[in-house]
Design a protein around this motif. Structure first.
Motif, mmCIF file in Angstrom:
data_model
loop_
_atom_site.group_PDB
_atom_site.id
_atom_site.type_symbol
_atom_site.label_atom_id
_atom_site.label_comp_id
_atom_site.label_asym_id
_atom_site.label_seq_id
_atom_site.Cartn_x
_atom_site.Cartn_y
_atom_site.Cartn_z
ATOM 1 N N UNK A 23 0.840 -1.211 0.000
ATOM 2 C CA UNK A 23 0.000 0.000 0.000
ATOM 3 C C UNK A 23 0.871 1.255 0.000
ATOM 4 N N UNK A 24 1.783 1.341 0.956
ATOM 5 C CA UNK A 24 2.629 2.544 1.060
ATOM 6 C C UNK A 24 3.456 2.716 -0.209
ATOM 7 N N UNK A 25 4.028 1.641 -0.707
ATOM 8 C CA UNK A 25 4.863 1.721 -1.913
ATOM 9 C C UNK A 25 4.076 2.264 -3.102
ATOM 10 N N UNK A 26 2.856 1.776 -3.297
ATOM 11 C CA UNK A 26 2.072 2.204 -4.453
ATOM 12 C C UNK A 26 1.633 3.664 -4.338
ATOM 13 N N UNK A 27 1.224 4.069 -3.136
ATOM 14 C CA UNK A 27 0.811 5.462 -2.951
ATOM 15 C C UNK A 27 2.017 6.388 -3.116
ATOM 16 N N UNK A 28 3.131 6.036 -2.489
ATOM 17 C CA UNK A 28 4.325 6.891 -2.574
ATOM 18 C C UNK A 28 4.880 6.949 -3.993
ATOM 19 N N UNK A 29 4.812 5.846 -4.725
ATOM 20 C CA UNK A 29 5.262 5.844 -6.124
ATOM 21 C C UNK A 29 4.406 6.803 -6.950
ATOM 22 N N UNK A 30 3.084 6.734 -6.775
ATOM 23 C CA UNK A 30 2.196 7.652 -7.491
ATOM 24 C C UNK A 30 2.557 9.105 -7.170
ATOM 25 N N UNK A 31 2.739 9.414 -5.898
ATOM 26 C CA UNK A 31 3.051 10.787 -5.496
ATOM 27 C C UNK A 31 4.374 11.244 -6.107
ATOM 28 N N UNK A 70 -8.906 12.479 -8.132
ATOM 29 C CA UNK A 70 -9.553 11.423 -8.910
ATOM 30 C C UNK A 70 -8.610 10.238 -9.129
ATOM 31 N N UNK A 71 -7.363 10.529 -9.449
ATOM 32 C CA UNK A 71 -6.402 9.456 -9.713
ATOM 33 C C UNK A 71 -6.050 8.696 -8.438
ATOM 34 N N UNK A 72 -5.939 9.403 -7.309
ATOM 35 C CA UNK A 72 -5.683 8.722 -6.046
ATOM 36 C C UNK A 72 -6.867 7.830 -5.656
ATOM 37 N N UNK A 73 -8.082 8.313 -5.872
ATOM 38 C CA UNK A 73 -9.275 7.497 -5.589
ATOM 39 C C UNK A 73 -9.279 6.243 -6.469
ATOM 40 N N UNK A 74 -8.917 6.396 -7.742
ATOM 41 C CA UNK A 74 -8.859 5.254 -8.664
ATOM 42 C C UNK A 74 -7.776 4.266 -8.238
ATOM 43 N N UNK A 75 -6.625 4.783 -7.810
ATOM 44 C CA UNK A 75 -5.553 3.925 -7.310
ATOM 45 C C UNK A 75 -6.035 3.150 -6.092
ATOM 46 N N UNK A 76 -6.760 3.824 -5.227
ATOM 47 C CA UNK A 76 -7.294 3.162 -4.045
ATOM 48 C C UNK A 76 -8.213 2.007 -4.417
ATOM 49 N N UNK A 77 -9.103 2.234 -5.370
ATOM 50 C CA UNK A 77 -10.004 1.157 -5.817
ATOM 51 C C UNK A 77 -9.207 -0.007 -6.375
ATOM 52 N N UNK A 78 -8.171 0.327 -7.140
ATOM 53 C CA UNK A 78 -7.323 -0.687 -7.767
ATOM 54 C C UNK A 78 -6.638 -1.575 -6.723
ATOM 55 N N UNK A 79 -6.212 -0.978 -5.606
ATOM 56 C CA UNK A 79 -5.482 -1.753 -4.595
ATOM 57 C C UNK A 79 -6.346 -2.124 -3.384
ATOM 58 N N UNK A 80 -7.621 -1.770 -3.415
ATOM 59 C CA UNK A 80 -8.547 -2.210 -2.384
ATOM 60 C C UNK A 80 -8.573 -1.391 -1.108
ATOM 61 N N UNK A 81 -8.241 -0.095 -1.224
ATOM 62 C CA UNK A 81 -8.315 0.812 -0.077
ATOM 63 C C UNK A 81 -9.035 2.085 -0.495
ATOM 64 N N UNK A 82 -9.372 2.912 0.478
ATOM 65 C CA UNK A 82 -10.022 4.194 0.209
ATOM 66 C C UNK A 82 -8.973 5.292 0.355
#
Length: 97
Positions: A23-31, A70-82
């Motif tokens: 989770x942290x890796x994917x969010x931080x990579x996006x940022x 919008x993109x963070x929300x979509x990423x969340x759906x993709x990885x199963x978090x809000x």
């Protein structure tokens, strides 16, 4: 000593969901890919539920704030978090006592 610039536009990102690897890796990579700087980060796991809050500076990003949201929300759906991002001012107004 460096002081924080009060003109910096900050955002508050919250990530909540069932804990899982990456989770942290994917969010931080996006940022990082979108030039959003993490100023502070806190995360906990309580009985299998992941909770993270980040304070970020999005001034250097070429994306509009709504596109980031919008993109963070979509990423969340993709990885199963809000995942939500709010302007710091709005977050502070909502959480005033």
């Amino acid at each position: 000593m460096k002081t924080e610039d009060s003109t910096v536009k900050k955002g508050i990102i919250t990530v909540v969901g069932k804990d899982q690897v990456g989770i942290i890796a994917k969010v931080c990579t996006y940022l990082a890919e979108n030039d959003v700087n993490i100023l502070d980060i806190s995360q906990t796991i309580v009985q299998g539920y992941f909770n993270m809050m980040m304070i970020v500076n999005h001034d250097a990003s070429s994306k509009a704030f709504n596109d980031l949201a919008d993109e963070l929300a979509a990423l969340g759906k993709e990885i199963g978090v809000d995942i939500k991002i709010q302007h710091e001012e709005i977050f502070n107004m909502m959480h005033r006592l």
